[in-house]
Design a protein around this motif. Structure first.
Motif, PDB file in Angstrom:
ATOM      1  N   ILE A 183      74.172  38.045 -26.531  1.00 33.30           N
ATOM      2  CA  ILE A 183      75.733  38.530 -26.520  1.00 33.30           C
ATOM      3  C   ILE A 183      75.870  39.144 -25.276  1.00 33.30           C
ATOM      4  CG2 ILE A 183      77.182  40.204 -27.641  1.00 33.30           C
ATOM      5  CD1 ILE A 183      76.737  37.684 -29.242  1.00 33.30           C
ATOM      6  N   VAL A 184      75.040  40.146 -24.943  1.00 33.16           N
ATOM      7  CA  VAL A 184      75.162  40.999 -23.559  1.00 33.16           C
ATOM      8  C   VAL A 184      75.335  40.191 -22.406  1.00 33.16           C
ATOM      9  CG1 VAL A 184      73.897  42.836 -22.104  1.00 33.16           C
ATOM     10  CG2 VAL A 184      73.931  43.236 -24.808  1.00 33.16           C
ATOM     11  N   SER A 185      74.664  39.044 -22.354  1.00 36.83           N
ATOM     12  CA  SER A 185      74.461  38.264 -21.222  1.00 36.83           C
ATOM     13  C   SER A 185      75.766  37.588 -21.136  1.00 36.83           C
ATOM     14  CB  SER A 185      73.415  37.260 -21.552  1.00 36.83           C
ATOM     15  OG  SER A 185      73.511  36.330 -20.202  1.00 36.83           O
ATOM     16  N   MET A 186      76.337  37.045 -22.401  1.00 36.83           N
ATOM     17  CA  MET A 186      77.665  36.288 -22.278  1.00 36.83           C
ATOM     18  C   MET A 186      78.711  37.253 -21.763  1.00 36.83           C
ATOM     19  SD  MET A 186      80.569  35.936 -24.159  1.00 36.83           S
ATOM     20  CE  MET A 186      80.406  36.696 -25.836  1.00 36.83           C
ATOM     21  N   TYR A 187      78.842  38.276 -22.455  1.00 36.48           N
ATOM     22  CA  TYR A 187      80.068  39.502 -22.100  1.00 36.48           C
ATOM     23  C   TYR A 187      79.956  39.642 -20.554  1.00 36.48           C
ATOM     24  CZ  TYR A 187      81.932  39.976 -26.939  1.00 36.48           C
ATOM     25  OH  TYR A 187      82.222  39.801 -28.093  1.00 36.48           O
ATOM     26  N   GLU A 195      82.131  45.704 -22.350  1.00 38.50           N
ATOM     27  CA  GLU A 195      81.866  45.432 -23.565  1.00 38.50           C
ATOM     28  C   GLU A 195      80.251  44.865 -23.808  1.00 38.50           C
ATOM     29  OE1 GLU A 195      82.956  44.536 -27.372  1.00 38.50           O
ATOM     30  OE2 GLU A 195      84.610  45.273 -25.819  1.00 38.50           O
ATOM     31  N   ALA A 196      79.860  44.300 -22.642  1.00 34.82           N
ATOM     32  CA  ALA A 196      78.499  43.973 -22.678  1.00 34.82           C
ATOM     33  C   ALA A 196      77.502  45.571 -23.001  1.00 34.82           C
ATOM     34  CB  ALA A 196      77.959  43.524 -21.402  1.00 34.82           C
ATOM     35  N   MET A 203      72.199  48.103 -29.861  1.00 34.59           N
ATOM     36  CA  MET A 203      70.916  47.550 -30.069  1.00 34.59           C
ATOM     37  C   MET A 203      70.018  48.283 -30.778  1.00 34.59           C
ATOM     38  SD  MET A 203      70.811  44.731 -27.063  1.00 34.59           S
ATOM     39  CE  MET A 203      69.029  44.194 -27.353  1.00 34.59           C
ATOM     40  N   PRO A 204      69.651  48.072 -32.012  1.00 36.04           N
ATOM     41  CA  PRO A 204      68.536  49.105 -32.506  1.00 36.04           C
ATOM     42  C   PRO A 204      67.403  49.363 -31.764  1.00 36.04           C
ATOM     43  CG  PRO A 204      68.621  47.028 -33.835  1.00 36.04           C
ATOM     44  CD  PRO A 204      69.795  46.983 -32.598  1.00 36.04           C
ATOM     45  N   GLU A 205      66.923  48.043 -30.969  1.00 35.40           N
ATOM     46  CA  GLU A 205      65.807  48.306 -30.124  1.00 35.40           C
ATOM     47  C   GLU A 205      66.135  47.394 -29.074  1.00 35.40           C
ATOM     48  OE1 GLU A 205      62.225  46.171 -31.231  1.00 35.40           O
ATOM     49  OE2 GLU A 205      63.156  45.938 -33.420  1.00 35.40           O
ATOM     50  N   ARG A 206      65.479  47.918 -27.767  1.00 35.78           N
ATOM     51  CA  ARG A 206      65.754  46.948 -26.764  1.00 35.78           C
ATOM     52  C   ARG A 206      64.223  46.604 -26.179  1.00 35.78           C
ATOM     53  NH1 ARG A 206      68.534  51.939 -25.790  1.00 35.78           N
ATOM     54  NH2 ARG A 206      70.800  51.490 -26.545  1.00 35.78           N
ATOM     55  N   GLY A 217      73.687  42.094 -15.167  1.00 32.91           N
ATOM     56  CA  GLY A 217      75.292  42.100 -15.526  1.00 32.91           C
ATOM     57  C   GLY A 217      75.995  42.886 -14.528  1.00 32.91           C
ATOM     58  N   TYR A 218      75.492  44.258 -14.334  1.00 33.74           N
ATOM     59  CA  TYR A 218      76.322  45.123 -13.531  1.00 33.74           C
ATOM     60  C   TYR A 218      76.003  44.718 -12.152  1.00 33.74           C
ATOM     61  CZ  TYR A 218      77.573  48.723 -16.980  1.00 33.74           C
ATOM     62  OH  TYR A 218      78.198  49.443 -17.834  1.00 33.74           O
TER      63      TYR A 218
END
Length: 815
Positions: A183-187, A195-196, A203-206, A217-218
């Motif tokens: 989802i993060v990658s798509m946004y 939004e990403a 996210m509860p864990e990364r 992304g940035y």
């Protein structure tokens, strides 16, 4: 009975299992929903073993008949394997041909063919099949969503991406780290980076992949500083950056030009043992090149044990961007010698280098190489070819490539328009721009920056206003480069005060904008205004570059500000700028115009670099103005060595001799010119009237109004003589005095001025453009014409503007 398994799982007897993560920490672990027993004779069959080794569509087509003949086509194992291999090899239609007839389809077949649709078909087809899975009661697995989200991101389809996001939530995967990373990658790919970031924070864990995704992304959205801050935050939260992190962040560092940060990352890569990785080395050399340290890039490149084509391309681009096209060509040659197959990126870099060198033969070689590679008609490469041929002064070849190019983009049009403009084909540039407009291809800022200079060359204020209006209607009137081009255009159309008004209205001033306005003042003889603007620029904190000083020096030269010019020339090194050949030429012009010829010659003798044509050309021109035969001969001698085939310098020396009544030497020069077939460029003056440009050549009589023009000039000659004009015929000999006057009276600018006076109403300003420098007699005559007619006459010659009004000229006779 349904059964699930991963197509890529190694073949084992008995049970094969399939994936549905039961928690975010087990994204890659799978549990058993159903079991399918595979008899030993099936997974050990030769056809099964061949399918495991299959690596191409050709091999697959050879194996399928064996599967059918062996009576194994209806076995779930072979059906799944065939669907997987057809998808893997890009044939979704053949995968569907296997899939559709199967009555009792395994879940894994659905998951496999969905992946095939996502990779090999349209997004519509993939989403449609995903919808079908829901109607067939196939429970989705996390990978279904990640496949679709990747396609949505790659296609920049935000609407569909949000739909998939909704389905993911309702399917219970909103806490799954693997799914949420998708989802993060798509946004991020859809340029919805805020939004990403929201999704990332929820996210509860990364894991490391999640961090790399948001950082990348940035970086890819041009927010390099935020990406760097996230790397620090990542480290603080206990995640150690890996090689993927570095490869993601280094391009951002390069775009920021943050060399110190780049060096710190380089140090980390060494300590972490990543430096030997080819992707890290390639990213590092690219970063150093873009930060202006191409020497370090070369050290990294030479030290690489393994190089990919990306490494070679980065080194080529580094040299091109660093202004070292010869080195770029050497790298291309080394690459070919080592048997590395070039890509389209290689070819574009090589073409850029050839264009910068103006090397047509090397450019043709690269063009031939591209044809031999048979990589297809890549529009980006074609655009590079158009640019290369245009810069190598073969705009005809560029135009031919453009006309035959399928799928022209706005970049293609821009390259062709700019090519015509750079080669002096002003009308062609404007025609292509109009054709582009008629085909409803919306011009961008690059289009306008290409076409505006072409209009500037025409020096027609009416057309300048037209393109200015178009910029406003296209909502590009706030682009700093477009407005800079407009400022330059108005200045070149004689409307320097309009240019300044536009300059003052700008919210942002690039160093190029300051340079343009300073140069505009200089070419109009407003040296003091140019110097004042330069001082204002410095106070505003804008650091001048080499072009700034060239503009200031030229402005001082045109206005006789010798001491100021000397001061600014000496201050260049204070800004870390080493004077180039153009700066030395400007200084010789400055001293020469002011009559300080001995000082100018001494300056040339003491130059730390070997003087070139522009330096000696400025000296010869100054000797002509001040009638200095001795130094004129010395300058001409050097020019004849450097460019023996330029007739203009021979003619200029002949005029110096003629002024000094040294007719034997005049005859000698003309004899040399006749033997070599050298000719002086004929004088041509242009004047626009009612949307039509009229051209006049010295002595020409082919204009429809020629008889009226010559009669008017004869009458005008009598009037200006009565006002005090005395003809200067010193450079003409072997004819009677009245013929000398007649020859001067038919110079191109006088014909154009007469035409303008005859065809416009009293009070109208006459705008003339001449391809050569205005001669001293015509300059003097035009002053008197402005006096007796009460007209303002603006003449733009090859060096500057002359505003004639009431018997004076804006140049103060520093022409």
């Amino acid at each position: 009975m349904r059964s699930e398994f991963l197509p890529s799982t190694p073949l084992r007897p008995s049970v094969i299992t399939a994936a549905t993560p039961k928690s975010s920490s087990e994204a890659h672990r799978h549990f058993l929903t159903q079991r399918a027993y595979i008899p030993t004779h099936i997974y050990k069959h030769p056809a099964a073993l061949l399918l495991e080794l299959c690596s191409s569509m050709k091999e697959l087509h050879q194996i399928v008949p064996l599967v059918i003949k062996s009576g194994l086509y209806n076995e779930h194992f072979f059906q799944t394997k065939l669907v997987s291999l057809f998808c893997k090899n890009g044939s979704i239609s053949e995968a569907a041909r296997v899939f559709e007839p199967i009555e009792d389809k395994l879940d894994v077949l659905y998951h496999t063919i969905l992946k095939g649709y996502a990779k090999n078909s349209s997004l519509d087809d993939a989403v449609s099949f995903f919808t079908r899975m829901r109607y067939d009661s196939i429970k989705p697995v996390v990978y279904n969503f990640t496949y679709l989200l990747k396609v949505c991101g790659d296609k920049k389809d935000l609407r569909r991406g949000k739909e998939i996001h909704g389905h993911l939530i309702t399917s219970g995967f909103s806490s799954n780290v693997f799914a949420m990373t998708g989802i993060v990658s798509m946004y991020a790919k859809c340029r919805q980076i805020e939004e990403a970031h929201k999704m990332f924070d929820r996210m509860p864990e990364r894991d490391l992949i999640s961090w790399n995704t948001i950082i990348s992304g940035y970086a890819q959205n041009g927010l390099g500083m935020v990406a760097l801050e996230l790397v620090i935050r990542m480290h603080e939260e206990g995640q150690r950056p890996d090689s993927i992190t570095l490869v993601s962040i280094l391009p951002a560092v390069a775009n920021l030009g943050a060399l110190r940060v780049g060096k710190a990352i380089h140090g980390y890569a060494i300590r972490a043992g990543f430096e030997s990785l080819v992707n890290i080395s390639s990213a590092l050399l690219d970063m150093y090149s873009k930060c202006g340290s191409v020497g370090i890039s070369r050290l990294i490149f030479d030290g690489m044990e393994e190089r990919t084509v990306v490494s070679w391309n980065s080194m080529i681009d580094g040299y091109v961007q660093g202004g070292e096209p010869k080195e770029a060509i050497r790298i291309v040659q080394n690459m070919l010698d080592e048997g590395v197959e070039p890509t389209d990126v290689t070819v574009m870099g090589a073409l850029h280098a050839c264009a910068d060198l103006g090397d047509l033969e090397k450019g043709k070689f690269v063009h031939k190489l591209w044809d031999q590679l048979q990589l297809g008609s890549n529009v980006s490469v074609m655009n590079s070819l158009i640019s290369m041929y245009s810069k190598c002064k073969r705009v005809d070849i560029a135009a031919n490539i453009f006309e035959n190019l399928q799928g022209k983009t706005v970049v293609s049009w821009n390259a062709m328009i700019l090519g015509f403009a750079q080669n002096g084909c002003v009308n062609e540039a404007l025609n292509y721009f109009c054709e582009m407009w008629s085909q409803n291809i919306k011009p961008d800022s690059f289009t306008l920056v290409s076409v505006i200079p072409a209009l500037a060359e025409l020096s027609v204020t009416r057309q300048a206003k037209w393109i200015h209006g178009l910029c406003i209607r296209s909502h590009l009137d706030d682009n700093v480069f477009v407005i800079t081009a407009l400022v330059d255009m108005y200045a070149k159309c004689g409307a320097v005060h309009t240019a300044r008004m536009l300059f003052d209205m700008m919210n942002e001033h690039h160093v190029t904008t300051w340079n343009t306005m300073i140069d505009g003042y200089g070419t109009h003889g407003l040296g003091k205004a140019a110097v004042e603007l330069f001082i204002e620029m410095q106070k505003g904190g804008i650091k001048p570059n080499d072009i700034t000083f060239l503009c200031v020096l030229s402005a001082c030269s045109h206005s006789g500000l010798v001491n100021e010019g000397l001061c600014y020339f000496n201050s260049m090194k204070d800004y870390g700028i080493e004077p180039a050949m153009d700066h030395y030429g400007a200084m010789v012009d400055l001293l020469g115009r002011a009559g300080r010829l001995e000082e100018a010659w001494k300056f040339i003798q003491e130059m730390p670099i070997q003087p070139e044509i522009n330096v000696y050309g400025a000296m010869l021109g100054a000797c002509k103005i001040h009638k200095n035969v001795e130094l004129g001969e010395k300058a001409a001698s050097k020019l004849f060595e450097l460019n023996p085939d330029e007739g203009g310098y021979h003619a200029l020396l002949a005029n110096i001799y003629a002024t000094a009544s040294m007719w034997d030497k005049v005859a000698k020069i003309r004899t040399i010119m006749e033997k070599k077939g050298l000719q002086k460029t004929p004088g041509c003056s242009l004047v626009e009237l009612r949307n039509e440009v009229h051209s006049f050549y010295s002595g020409s009589t082919d204009h429809p109004q020629s008889r009226e023009i010559h009669a008017f000039l004869k009458k005008l000659g009598d009037e200006i003589k009565a006002a005090g004009y005395v003809p200067d015929t010193s450079s003409i000999h072997d004819v009677e005095d009245d013929v000398k006057e007649q020859l001067n009276n038919t110079h191109s600018e006088r014909l154009a001025i007469a035409f303008g006076l005859l065809n416009t109403s009293p009070g109208t300003t006459i705008h003339i453009r001449k391809n050569l420098r205005v001669c001293s007699d015509c300059h003097n005559a035009t002053k008197y014409i402005s006096l007796v007619t009460g007209r303002e006459i603006i003449v733009r010659d090859m060096h500057r503007f002359h505003h004639f009004m009431n018997g004076t000229c804006s140049c103060g006779d520093y022409w």
